[in-house]
Write a protein that holds these residues in place. Sequence first.
Motif, PDB file in Angstrom:
ATOM      1  N   MET A   1      15.896  51.043 -38.288  1.00 54.61           N
ATOM      2  CA  MET A   1      17.457  50.460 -38.044  1.00 54.61           C
ATOM      3  C   MET A   1      17.242  48.907 -37.717  1.00 54.61           C
ATOM      4  O   MET A   1      16.673  48.423 -36.742  1.00 54.61           O
ATOM      5  N   VAL A   2      18.060  48.319 -38.330  1.00 55.84           N
ATOM      6  CA  VAL A   2      17.821  46.797 -38.288  1.00 55.84           C
ATOM      7  C   VAL A   2      18.989  46.495 -37.174  1.00 55.84           C
ATOM      8  O   VAL A   2      19.995  47.034 -37.136  1.00 55.84           O
ATOM      9  N   THR A   3      18.689  45.593 -36.486  1.00 57.92           N
ATOM     10  CA  THR A   3      19.508  44.904 -35.432  1.00 57.92           C
ATOM     11  C   THR A   3      19.777  43.567 -35.587  1.00 57.92           C
ATOM     12  O   THR A   3      18.821  42.807 -36.073  1.00 57.92           O
ATOM     13  N   LEU A   4      20.871  42.867 -34.987  1.00 58.61           N
ATOM     14  CA  LEU A   4      21.056  41.440 -35.372  1.00 58.61           C
ATOM     15  C   LEU A   4      21.089  40.948 -33.825  1.00 58.61           C
ATOM     16  O   LEU A   4      22.106  41.715 -33.157  1.00 58.61           O
ATOM     17  N   ARG A   5      20.406  39.909 -33.553  1.00 56.25           N
ATOM     18  CA  ARG A   5      20.802  39.224 -32.228  1.00 56.25           C
ATOM     19  C   ARG A   5      20.734  37.828 -32.471  1.00 56.25           C
ATOM     20  O   ARG A   5      20.338  37.187 -33.245  1.00 56.25           O
ATOM     21  N   LYS A   6      21.797  37.238 -31.379  1.00 51.98           N
ATOM     22  CA  LYS A   6      21.822  35.711 -31.446  1.00 51.98           C
ATOM     23  C   LYS A   6      20.556  34.928 -31.357  1.00 51.98           C
ATOM     24  O   LYS A   6      19.768  35.398 -30.436  1.00 51.98           O
ATOM     25  N   ALA A   7      20.291  34.008 -31.889  1.00 53.77           N
ATOM     26  CA  ALA A   7      19.200  33.179 -31.830  1.00 53.77           C
ATOM     27  C   ALA A   7      19.489  32.315 -30.652  1.00 53.77           C
ATOM     28  O   ALA A   7      20.415  31.619 -30.610  1.00 53.77           O
ATOM     29  N   HIS A   8      18.280  31.918 -29.771  1.00 51.73           N
ATOM     30  CA  HIS A   8      18.404  30.864 -28.697  1.00 51.73           C
ATOM     31  C   HIS A   8      17.551  29.574 -29.152  1.00 51.73           C
ATOM     32  O   HIS A   8      16.645  29.870 -29.987  1.00 51.73           O
ATOM     33  N   LEU A   9      17.517  28.706 -28.234  1.00 53.47           N
ATOM     34  CA  LEU A   9      16.694  27.571 -28.335  1.00 53.47           C
ATOM     35  C   LEU A   9      15.145  27.953 -28.631  1.00 53.47           C
ATOM     36  O   LEU A   9      14.338  27.425 -29.418  1.00 53.47           O
ATOM     37  N   ASP A  10      14.642  28.854 -27.764  1.00 53.48           N
ATOM     38  CA  ASP A  10      13.304  29.248 -27.767  1.00 53.48           C
ATOM     39  C   ASP A  10      13.012  30.470 -29.184  1.00 53.48           C
ATOM     40  O   ASP A  10      11.768  30.418 -29.203  1.00 53.48           O
ATOM     41  N   ASP A  11      13.966  30.351 -29.956  1.00 46.15           N
ATOM     42  CA  ASP A  11      13.509  31.073 -31.133  1.00 46.15           C
ATOM     43  C   ASP A  11      13.326  30.006 -32.383  1.00 46.15           C
ATOM     44  O   ASP A  11      13.293  30.502 -33.391  1.00 46.15           O
ATOM     45  N   TRP A  61      23.005  31.235 -35.218  1.00 44.55           N
ATOM     46  CA  TRP A  61      21.841  31.660 -35.901  1.00 44.55           C
ATOM     47  C   TRP A  61      21.767  32.893 -35.437  1.00 44.55           C
ATOM     48  O   TRP A  61      21.965  33.279 -34.059  1.00 44.55           O
ATOM     49  N   PHE A  62      21.404  33.888 -36.143  1.00 45.88           N
ATOM     50  CA  PHE A  62      21.019  35.279 -35.782  1.00 45.88           C
ATOM     51  C   PHE A  62      19.619  35.668 -36.310  1.00 45.88           C
ATOM     52  O   PHE A  62      19.344  35.302 -37.593  1.00 45.88           O
ATOM     53  N   ILE A  63      19.035  36.596 -35.650  1.00 46.65           N
ATOM     54  CA  ILE A  63      17.667  37.116 -36.117  1.00 46.65           C
ATOM     55  C   ILE A  63      17.968  38.549 -36.370  1.00 46.65           C
ATOM     56  O   ILE A  63      18.237  39.130 -35.572  1.00 46.65           O
ATOM     57  N   ALA A  64      17.337  38.865 -37.387  1.00 44.64           N
ATOM     58  CA  ALA A  64      17.522  40.446 -38.044  1.00 44.64           C
ATOM     59  C   ALA A  64      15.932  41.093 -37.606  1.00 44.64           C
ATOM     60  O   ALA A  64      15.021  40.745 -37.985  1.00 44.64           O
ATOM     61  N   THR A  65      16.076  42.165 -36.760  1.00 42.67           N
ATOM     62  CA  THR A  65      14.737  42.768 -36.522  1.00 42.67           C
ATOM     63  C   THR A  65      14.949  44.347 -36.931  1.00 42.67           C
ATOM     64  O   THR A  65      15.875  44.953 -36.550  1.00 42.67           O
TER      65      THR A  65
END
Length: 169
Positions: A1-11, A61-65
């Motif tokens: 299952m894919v999740t989307l989280r907001k990206a932060h500076l450390d990403d 920006w968002f990262i999908a995992t």
Amino acid sequence: MVTLRKAHLDDATLLSQMGYSSYTHHFAHLWHEHKELQAFLFQEYSLPALQKELQSKTSCWFIATDTDPVGFAKVSWHSAVDEDGPTGTLLNKLYLLPGETGKGYGEALLAEIVRMAQCRGETFFWLEVLDANPQAYRFYTRQGLTHIKDTTFSTPTQQSTLHILGKRI
């Protein structure tokens, strides 16, 4: 299952790696001049560019995992298609890493981004897709987006047609 989280500076480093990898995999063949491709990649995905972008108040920006990162997205909130509108959420980027297309991730990510836009009070959603990317065009029209107009992306040695697609949300 894919999740989307907001990206932060450390990403920023992860986004840079994913940006270079996914863009090169999917689009390098469209560029006539290697140095223009490299300049574009640096402008979009270099560490300094992403560090600046990740601090923006007007875009996210968002990262999908799915266990591991599978892709990323960038949106600009309350952005106008042109001076006459309409205004809504612009999906600037939705890229999946090599080998991650065709698994339903794109549809899930798009639905989640539309949901976030609606939660922000947006009533319109839009994006640009390269004419040279008919697979993406078909994907977005299957998700209910319709053609609004065309525009052009230019570099010193080439021009590409971009289709602007949108929908009420």
